[in-house]
Design a protein around this motif. Structure first.
Motif, PDB file in Angstrom:
ATOM      1  N   ALA A   1       0.800  -1.223   0.000  1.00 48.71           N
ATOM      2  CA  ALA A   1       0.000   0.000   0.000  1.00 48.71           C
ATOM      3  C   ALA A   1       0.827   1.265   0.000  1.00 48.71           C
ATOM      4  N   ARG A   2       2.122   1.135  -0.171  1.00 49.61           N
ATOM      5  CA  ARG A   2       2.990   2.315  -0.053  1.00 49.61           C
ATOM      6  C   ARG A   2       2.565   3.477  -0.972  1.00 49.61           C
ATOM      7  N   PRO A   3       2.157   3.241  -2.220  1.00 48.36           N
ATOM      8  CA  PRO A   3       1.723   4.381  -3.051  1.00 48.36           C
ATOM      9  C   PRO A   3       0.538   5.143  -2.445  1.00 48.36           C
ATOM     10  N   TYR A   4      -0.433   4.394  -1.863  1.00 40.11           N
ATOM     11  CA  TYR A   4      -1.581   5.055  -1.232  1.00 40.11           C
ATOM     12  C   TYR A   4      -1.124   5.870  -0.027  1.00 40.11           C
ATOM     13  N   LEU A   5      -0.240   5.295   0.780  1.00 37.48           N
ATOM     14  CA  LEU A   5       0.175   5.947   2.023  1.00 37.48           C
ATOM     15  C   LEU A   5       0.985   7.203   1.726  1.00 37.48           C
ATOM     16  N   ASP A   6       1.883   7.105   0.769  1.00 45.14           N
ATOM     17  CA  ASP A   6       2.696   8.282   0.430  1.00 45.14           C
ATOM     18  C   ASP A   6       1.814   9.401  -0.132  1.00 45.14           C
ATOM     19  N   PHE A   7       0.838   9.023  -0.965  1.00 42.20           N
ATOM     20  CA  PHE A   7       0.014  10.027  -1.638  1.00 42.20           C
ATOM     21  C   PHE A   7      -1.025  10.646  -0.707  1.00 42.20           C
ATOM     22  N   LEU A   8      -1.708   9.838   0.109  1.00 49.11           N
ATOM     23  CA  LEU A   8      -2.830  10.328   0.906  1.00 49.11           C
ATOM     24  C   LEU A   8      -2.436  10.698   2.337  1.00 49.11           C
ATOM     25  N   ALA A   9      -1.471  10.003   2.906  1.00 50.79           N
ATOM     26  CA  ALA A   9      -1.030  10.349   4.257  1.00 50.79           C
ATOM     27  C   ALA A   9       0.163  11.304   4.230  1.00 50.79           C
ATOM     28  N   ARG A  10       0.708  11.536   3.025  1.00 50.90           N
ATOM     29  CA  ARG A  10       1.886  12.399   2.860  1.00 50.90           C
ATOM     30  C   ARG A  10       3.043  11.901   3.738  1.00 50.90           C
ATOM     31  N   THR A  11       3.326  10.618   3.631  1.00 51.41           N
ATOM     32  CA  THR A  11       4.443  10.057   4.400  1.00 51.41           C
ATOM     33  C   THR A  11       5.757  10.346   3.671  1.00 51.41           C
ATOM     34  N   GLU A  12       6.677  10.901   4.386  1.00 43.54           N
ATOM     35  CA  GLU A  12       8.018  11.161   3.838  1.00 43.54           C
ATOM     36  C   GLU A  12       8.823   9.864   3.791  1.00 43.54           C
ATOM     37  N   SER A  13       8.668   9.074   4.822  1.00 47.37           N
ATOM     38  CA  SER A  13       9.321   7.762   4.908  1.00 47.37           C
ATOM     39  C   SER A  13       8.539   6.915   5.887  1.00 47.37           C
ATOM     40  N   ILE A  14       8.672   5.589   5.767  1.00 44.77           N
ATOM     41  CA  ILE A  14       8.055   4.657   6.706  1.00 44.77           C
ATOM     42  C   ILE A  14       9.136   3.682   7.160  1.00 44.77           C
ATOM     43  N   THR A  15       9.384   3.661   8.476  1.00 43.00           N
ATOM     44  CA  THR A  15      10.420   2.791   9.034  1.00 43.00           C
ATOM     45  C   THR A  15       9.787   1.862  10.058  1.00 43.00           C
ATOM     46  N   VAL A  16       9.980   0.577   9.856  1.00 38.28           N
ATOM     47  CA  VAL A  16       9.459  -0.411  10.798  1.00 38.28           C
ATOM     48  C   VAL A  16      10.523  -0.658  11.865  1.00 38.28           C
ATOM     49  N   LEU A  17      10.151  -0.442  13.124  1.00 39.59           N
ATOM     50  CA  LEU A  17      11.078  -0.614  14.240  1.00 39.59           C
ATOM     51  C   LEU A  17      10.994  -2.027  14.791  1.00 39.59           C
ATOM     52  N   ASP A  18      12.161  -2.569  15.078  1.00 40.62           N
ATOM     53  CA  ASP A  18      12.166  -3.864  15.756  1.00 40.62           C
ATOM     54  C   ASP A  18      12.006  -3.685  17.247  1.00 40.62           C
ATOM     55  N   ASP A  19      12.434  -2.511  17.762  1.00 39.04           N
ATOM     56  CA  ASP A  19      12.371  -2.238  19.201  1.00 39.04           C
ATOM     57  C   ASP A  19      11.717  -0.874  19.394  1.00 39.04           C
ATOM     58  N   GLU A  20      10.552  -0.855  19.964  1.00 34.30           N
ATOM     59  CA  GLU A  20       9.826   0.396  20.171  1.00 34.30           C
ATOM     60  C   GLU A  20      10.600   1.347  21.083  1.00 34.30           C
ATOM     61  N   ALA A  21      11.410   0.811  21.975  1.00 31.18           N
ATOM     62  CA  ALA A  21      12.151   1.664  22.905  1.00 31.18           C
ATOM     63  C   ALA A  21      13.124   2.582  22.182  1.00 31.18           C
ATOM     64  N   ALA A  22      13.477   2.247  20.962  1.00 31.76           N
ATOM     65  CA  ALA A  22      14.427   3.068  20.210  1.00 31.76           C
ATOM     66  C   ALA A  22      13.761   4.293  19.594  1.00 31.76           C
ATOM     67  N   ALA A  23      12.455   4.369  19.685  1.00 31.66           N
ATOM     68  CA  ALA A  23      11.744   5.492  19.063  1.00 31.66           C
ATOM     69  C   ALA A  23      11.974   6.767  19.850  1.00 31.66           C
ATOM     70  N   PRO A  24      12.132   7.905  19.149  1.00 34.18           N
ATOM     71  CA  PRO A  24      12.241   9.185  19.842  1.00 34.18           C
ATOM     72  C   PRO A  24      10.875   9.618  20.365  1.00 34.18           C
ATOM     73  N   GLU A  25      10.839  10.803  21.032  1.00 32.74           N
ATOM     74  CA  GLU A  25       9.579  11.354  21.561  1.00 32.74           C
ATOM     75  C   GLU A  25       8.615  11.564  20.392  1.00 32.74           C
ATOM     76  N   SER A  26       7.469  10.895  20.432  1.00 30.19           N
ATOM     77  CA  SER A  26       6.582  10.874  19.258  1.00 30.19           C
ATOM     78  C   SER A  26       5.117  10.976  19.665  1.00 30.19           C
ATOM     79  N   ALA A  27       4.312  11.444  18.716  1.00 27.24           N
ATOM     80  CA  ALA A  27       2.856  11.323  18.826  1.00 27.24           C
ATOM     81  C   ALA A  27       2.464   9.959  18.274  1.00 27.24           C
ATOM     82  N   MET A  28       1.391   9.365  18.826  1.00 30.62           N
ATOM     83  CA  MET A  28       1.069   7.986  18.459  1.00 30.62           C
ATOM     84  C   MET A  28      -0.392   7.839  18.052  1.00 30.62           C
TER      85      MET A  28
END
Length: 957
Positions: free
Chosen positions: A846-873
């Motif tokens: 679904a990457r074409p839909y997500l980039d076009f409609l959600a305006r995603t600059e990039s999508i990164t799948v994390l193996d460890d959520e603890a590595a995520a910076p301060e974020s909205a969820m």
């Protein structure tokens, strides 16, 4: 290509003329499908379209268009009712303006004058029904006094008379003293009015005192035949059988025991005037054989009035029955004189203010008088029995089912039907009298003479009365089809399929059609009776001119400026204060007049509000919303047409023909790829088709409209058109994928237009003419195109699940942007935590839909959520969408902005709460104004809660 702007006024007039000229409303008698027929409840020839007509006819036309598209032999039978009293009044007023009466013209010339009026002015409502898009078979329009229906009326009258089911007798009727005719209960409007209650003393003849009776009509005492007391009332038990002196008359009348007398009401003593009160007449019937009543003049059944409701003169054999002092006085003048005379005699015990229900004629506004006259009646009992059984056994079904109880209640307590009216316009009763008063009934005077061997010079005079309008309309389901002749239309379409009508005429029309249909056709006139509620204003009030809340369907279609609207609402008002009040109210409610919404928006509103059996609260906000819906459909269609060229979408390969396949070939053998979005919208379309057909088959117009609205607005326009854009415009998409999306776009739209056509006939026809060729569909008109049928093979659970996931993902990103006040178009990096294998697969697909409609600059799948910076969820199922906030917002500035907005909202809420807490505002302001303030308070409260939640989230970052 469609015009840039949706203009309903232009396209509706042109479209309907094309339909009617082509004859497409006529039934195809040689078709393969079953017969489907609806009889229009014939509107009065004097009438114009009101909201009830608009609602009722929208539902009928929706069913007719649906069944016509389903391939049924479909007839919607049009016609109008001659409306005896109403039409005669219209022409009499014209004569009055010229200083004449109908008697100046004579009967024949007056009838000619009415026919002339009908030809010149009697077609208003049929023209307005065309404006509503009603697809009636106008080529076979009928009128209750045309030659064929008149012959049917005569035939029914003669046959019923010959079987002893029609007779002439002296009975109590509702009498209009202005129109000088009996009127039906339906033509009597009873409303509470301020009046008085008079207490009168009737001296006991044994000299031991008097009885005090209470009445709201003291003038009727001249016709009293008894005083009734309750048999269990200890105050009066010992007086039962005694006599009282009837004041002012010199007559003595008995005290009788009857449960009609209520010990708790008034004095517990009730004067009995059987010729001028329906309840009293029932008491008289129970006691008429008792000596003290039967020995009175006329057996106690004493008529005291002329047809003008003045005290009549005594007949030669009545020997002063009615006191000379009152003869010739109007009923109200007689009332004043009688009350004064009673007071002078010391027999007036008191007068008090009293609220009472006053019956008035709906045409003349005169107070209706129960009146004893000779009238023609139908002996209804033998006709009612099979009509009751037809509903009991399910041969006729009421929808909703509870209305059959109302039907049974009336039918099981039915009274003989008064069918004669003392006017000139109508079906003249086919009965003749000789000099001795003998009655001869036949289809014509010549038939009477032939049957009875009466020579041409034998004097006969036809009865001057005409038949009740409801008599001819009771024959409507079969007389309009050609009965008593055995016509093709009669054989094809009787019994009809469904009757759609309001609950207020179950007795007067529905029940009588059932009785007459069973009697003369040997079968029920319709299989279903769909009963709908009344159309009321937004606050649930009945629409009436005196309330100034009447809406005209044509004004809603075409629009109307303020001052013409004010003039229309106040026209003919006799009370200047009321007119000024209505004018002020109208200017406040519609400062800019009423905009033009168009027919389709009005029809869709009626359908959406048609909740089973309930009254309809009509809110202009709803029709405005459905006008926007029409615009949405129009603009979506323009987008499809701009992105699909002729031949790009083939009808040979149905959209989503196989749920497992994403690759197919069109009719030219070209490969097409169907994306998950293509297969999802196809599955949703067919699910909607099934829902709409089920709803229409069950008379749930509201559910059908809701399903069409939700699919069109939410799924097709808001989602699928957006999902199509990255395929049609993206460099990554293959030609086969683009062909698949174009095919899906045009075929989905073409199917949707056919699905919505019964409710929105004009806009769907206009768009379909442009779309159908692109979809490979041929035909002259959408109204004869096949109605969509749900294909179970289009179900695609995998595509549905994938696109629901895509929508949640896009909405999650958009929600975070909204809450954080981030511009919607700003590209953002998205981190994914707790992703399943399925989530990872869908991210790739679904990457074409997500980039076009959600305006995603990039999508990164994390193996460890603890590595995520301060974020909205945001959550997508169990998967977490994380958007790092670093550098996206100025936390302090955003908190300051939110605090300022929260402070403003709290002040606004406090102000509204103060206004609503002020009794003078709530009690004096119009209900609509108060409701709007309460709605604003709720909206502001919801907005405040959102901002506080946003403030809390940002503060926690």
């Amino acid at each position: 290509m469609l015009e840039k702007t949706y203009d309903p006024h232009r396209l509706e007039a042109e479209c309907y003329q094309r339909w009617e000229r082509a004859g497409w409303f006529a039934p195809r008698l040689n078709g393969d499908g079953p017969a489907y027929c609806i009889m229009i409840p014939p509107p009065n020839v004097t009438g114009s379209l009101h909201m009830g007509h608009g609602f009722n006819n929208t539902l009928m036309d929706a069913l007719i268009r649906y069944h016509r598209m389903c391939g049924d032999k479909t007839l919607w039978q049009p016609g109008t009712d001659h409306a005896g009293i109403a039409t005669q009044m219209v022409v009499e007023r014209q004569l009055e303006a010229a200083g004449k009466t109908r008697h100046d013209l004579g009967r024949d010339a007056f009838i000619d004058r009415v026919w002339t009026w009908k030809a010149e002015s009697g077609g208003t409502i049929t023209r307005q029904l065309r404006r509503l898009g009603s697809s009636l078979d106008w080529q076979h329009e009928r009128f209750t006094m045309d030659a064929g229906l008149s012959a049917a009326v005569q035939e029914v009258f003669v046959r019923l008379f010959e079987e002893g089911l029609i007779y002439r007798g002296k009975r109590l009727v509702n009498w209009d003293p202005v129109l000088h005719t009996a009127v039906s209960d339906l033509e009597v409007m009873s409303e509470e009015e301020a009046g008085h209650m008079w207490d009168m003393r009737y001296p006991l003849t044994n000299g031991t005192g008097s009885l005090t009776v209470s009445t709201t009509r003291p003038e009727t005492m001249l016709g009293d035949c008894a005083v009734a007391v309750n048999p269990e009332d200890p105050r009066y038990k010992h007086l039962i059988g005694e006599l009282v002196e009837l004041p002012l008359t010199g007559r003595r009348i008995p005290i009788i025991a009857d449960e009609h007398a209520d010990p708790e009401f008034g004095t517990g003593c009730v004067k009995i005037t059987p010729a001028h009160d329906f309840n009293d007449h029932a008491v008289w019937l129970r006691h008429r054989d008792e000596n003290q009543i039967s020995e009175q003049p006329h057996g106690g059944l004493i008529n005291i009035f002329t047809p003008d409701a003045a005290v009549r003169a005594n007949e030669p054999d009545e020997d002063g029955l009615l006191p000379a002092a009152y003869v010739g006085l109007d009923r109200y003048e007689a009332r004043k004189r009688i009350v004064a005379d009673l007071e002078a005699l010391g027999l007036l015990a008191g007068i008090k203010d009293h609220k009472l229900m006053v019956p008035r004629g709906d045409r003349s506004n005169a107070v209706i008088e129960p009146y004893l006259t000779d009238q023609w009646y139908v002996k209804i009992g033998p006709l009612a029995e099979p009509a009751i059984e037809a509903v009991e056994t399910g041969r006729i079904r009421f929808v909703p089912d509870n209305w059959k109880n109302t039907y049974f209640e009336w039918m099981r307590n039915i009274q003989d039907w008064c069918i004669s009216r003392q006017i000139w316009w109508g079906h003249r009763i086919p009965a003749w009298y000789d000099d001795q008063g003998n009655i001869y009934v036949g289809r014509s005077e010549q038939e009477v003479r032939d049957q009875h061997g009466l020579p041409a010079d034998f004097p006969l005079e036809q009865d001057p009365d005409v038949l009740d309008t409801w008599f001819s309309s009771a024959l409507w389901p079969f007389s309009t089809l050609g009965w008593p002749e055995d016509t093709d239309r009669l054989r094809a379409f009787y019994p009809t399929s469904v009757l759609i009508t309001g609950f207020d005429i179950i007795f007067f029309w529905v029940a009588r059609m059932i009785m007459m249909g069973l009697k003369f056709m040997g079968d029920v006139p319709f299989r279903d009776v769909y009963i709908h509620g009344l159309v009321r204003d937004a606050q649930g009030n009945k629409m009436s001119k005196s309330k100034g809340n009447v809406l005209d369907p044509i004004d809603l279609i075409d629009g109307i400026e303020l001052e013409p609207l004010v003039e229309k609402r106040t026209r003919g008002m006799m009370q200047p204060q009321l007119a000024e009040k209505i004018a002020k109210q109208t200017r406040k409610e519609f400062p800019d007049g009423i905009p033009a919404f168009g027919t389709d928006a009005l029809r869709f509103t009626f359908a959406a509000l048609a909740t089973t059996g309930r009254d309809i609260k009509f809110d202009l906000g709803r029709i405005e919303g459905y006008r926007n819906f029409c615009n949405k459909l129009w603009n979506a269609s323009r987008y499809v047409l701009m992105n699909v060229t002729v031949g790009a979408a083939s009808a040979a390969t149905p959209v989503g023909a196989a749920s497992a396949a994403t690759t197919a070939r069109d009719d030219a053998g070209t490969n097409i790829d169907l994306s998950a979005a293509d297969r999802w919208i196809t599955a949703e379309l067919h699910r909607t088709i099934a829902a709409v057909r089920t709803a229409l088959d069950g008379y749930r117009f509201d559910l059908a409209a809701q399903a069409i609205y939700e699919f069109t607005w939410n799924q097709f326009c808001d989602w699928y058109l957006e999902l199509a854009k990255p395929v049609l415009t993206g460099a990554h998409a293959s030609d086969a994928a683009k062909r698949g999306t174009r095919q899906t776009l045009v075929q989905t739209l073409e199917t949707l237009l056919r699905l919505a056509h019964p409710f929105m006939p004009f806009i769907t026809e206009e768009i379909w003419q442009k779309v159908a060729p692109l979809a490979g569909v041929t035909g002259d008109t959408i109204m004869l195109a096949p109605y969509p049928v749900a294909d179970p093979g289009t179900a695609d659970p995998d595509a549905v699940a994938e696109m629901q996931w895509v929508q949640q993902f896009i909405l999650g990103v958009r929600r975070i942007k909204g809450e954080m006040n981030i511009p919607p178009g700003k590209p953002l990096p998205v981190l994914i935590a707790n992703a399943s294998a399925q989530d990872r697969q869908w991210i790739d697909l679904a990457r074409p839909y997500l980039d076009f409609l959600a305006r995603t600059e990039s999508i990164t799948v994390l193996d460890d959520e603890a590595a995520a910076p301060e974020s909205a969820m945001a959550l997508v199922g169990d998967m977490k969408l994380l958007i790092p906030m670093a550098g996206l917002i100025d936390k302090d500035a955003e908190l300051k902005r939110l605090e300022k907005e929260i402070t403003r909202l709290r002040a606004d809420i406090a102000r509204i709460e103060g206004k609503l807490g002020n009794p003078s505002f709530v009690d004096k302001a119009p209900a609509a104004v108060v409701a709007k303030e309460r709605e604003r308070l709720a909206d502001q409260g919801a907005a405040l809660a959102q901002l506080v939640a946003q403030q809390t989230k940002i503060a926690s970052l």
